[in-house]
Design an enzyme around this catalytic site. Structure first.
Site, short mmCIF file in Angstrom:
data_model
loop_
_atom_site.label_atom_id
_atom_site.label_comp_id
_atom_site.label_asym_id
_atom_site.label_seq_id
_atom_site.Cartn_x
_atom_site.Cartn_y
_atom_site.Cartn_z
N THR A 170 1.00 -0.95 0.12
CA THR A 170 0.00 -0.14 -0.02
C THR A 170 0.80 1.00 0.09
OG1 THR A 170 -1.64 -1.32 1.48
CG2 THR A 170 -1.89 1.01 1.17
N GLY A 222 0.76 -3.88 4.73
CA GLY A 222 1.11 -5.27 5.27
C GLY A 222 -0.11 -6.04 5.19
N GLY A 224 -3.42 -6.49 5.59
CA GLY A 224 -4.51 -5.62 6.07
C GLY A 224 -5.68 -6.43 7.07
#
Length: 310
Positions: A170, A222, A224
């Site tokens: 992200t 990471g 999520g």
């Protein structure tokens, strides 16, 4: 380029929230690492969908979209949710319709690359995937699946824990402007081969990112599905509110998650209103260091920073 876009926005008189939008939008255009924007992380149907969020640390307003289809500028739609509605989060086909009504062009988010990733996944019996406690055995075959009996559930739980790390990322951005205004935002195309309809931590306030102009901001990347359960960005900002320096605040946020999920994949970046910053990541075989970027005004360029995972 994304940091340059954000910095240029500040230099031209834009606010922190404008810089976050421009920086994340640049990453969406550039398809950063294939994990942000169109043409990456196809779901189980081969479609790319987007999650994004933006937060204004002055007003504490948030705009977010999840499972956004057909629209390339996810962070722009998130900003529109914040600016033009009384809501915080719009999802799915309705979010796409909202965006198109406001003039965002509808486009096909698939590319030859995302199609290739999808076809390869199908040829490998849909491995890896995000199913558990179902039959047929998800580690060996594609669906359609049905709930499994209790014996199979116990067997498959171990498999799920061993395959919970996937190739995804992200963009998370924290911006503090010259007037001390803080904003944060995220954008991602989510987890590769996710079950259609899945929304990760990126568009969740306090999970993907968080901003408070009295304190600072934080952003995460990471796994999520795990990280959103602990609101690590919010937690890190609260640690800084209590006087903790950014590096330690990030480390503490990571440690809270690791207590329950020792092998989770994740990292947090933090910055306070004095300009201090830090980051932390959970140490694992596939991740021993975390790289992040900081824009240095005096050098007029982005500098790469590295932290060792804890």
């Amino acid at each position: 380029y994304k940091l340059s876009a954000a910095w240029s926005t500040l230099q031209s008189g834009g606010r922190a929230v404008d810089a976050v939008e421009k920086g994340c939008a640049q990453c969406e255009i550039d398809q950063c690492g294939g994990t942000v924007g169109y043409g990456g992380s196809p779901d189980e149907l081969g479609e790319t969908t987007l999650d994004a969020m933006i937060m204004d640390g002055d007003t504490m307003q948030v705009g977010a979209v999840g499972d956004l289809r057909r629209i390339k500028n996810a962070i722009g739609v998130a900003r529109a949710v914040m600016e033009h509605t009384k809501h915080t989060l719009l999802v799915g086909e309705s979010a796409s319709n909202f965006a198109e009504d406001l003039g965002f062009p509808g486009e096909n988010l698939k590319t030859s690359r995302s199609l290739s990733i999808y076809l390869k996944w199908l040829s490998q019996n849909c491995q890896p995937n995000s199913w558990k406690n179902v039959t047929p055995e998800p580690s060996k075959s594609c669906g359609p699946y049905k709930p499994a009996n209790r014996f199979l559930q116990e067997k498959q739980r171990v498999h799920h824990e061993l395959t919970s790390i996937h190739n995804h990322d992200t963009i998370g951005m924290v911006v503090i402007d010259k007037n001390g205004h803080v904003s944060a935002g995220t954008s991602t195309n989510g987890l590769r081969h996710k079950i259609p309809g899945r929304v990760g931590d990126a568009p969740i306030a306090g999970a993907g990112s968080y901003a408070d102009s009295e304190v600072g901001g934080a952003a995460c990347t990471g796994d999520g599905d795990i990280m959103m359960r602990f609101l690590p960005s919010y937690q890190a900002v609260e640690y800084m509110r209590n006087g903790m320096d950014p590096t330690l605040a990030c480390q503490k946020a990571i440690s809270r998650i690791r207590k329950h999920y020792p092998s989770f994949f994740g990292a947090v970046v933090c910055a306070n209103i004095t300009g201090s910053y830090g980051a932390a990541c959970n140490k694992m075989v596939a991740l021993t260091q975390f790289h992040f970027m900081v824009y240095n005004p005096s050098a007029d360029r982005a500098l790469e920073k590295v932290v060792n995972c804890i």
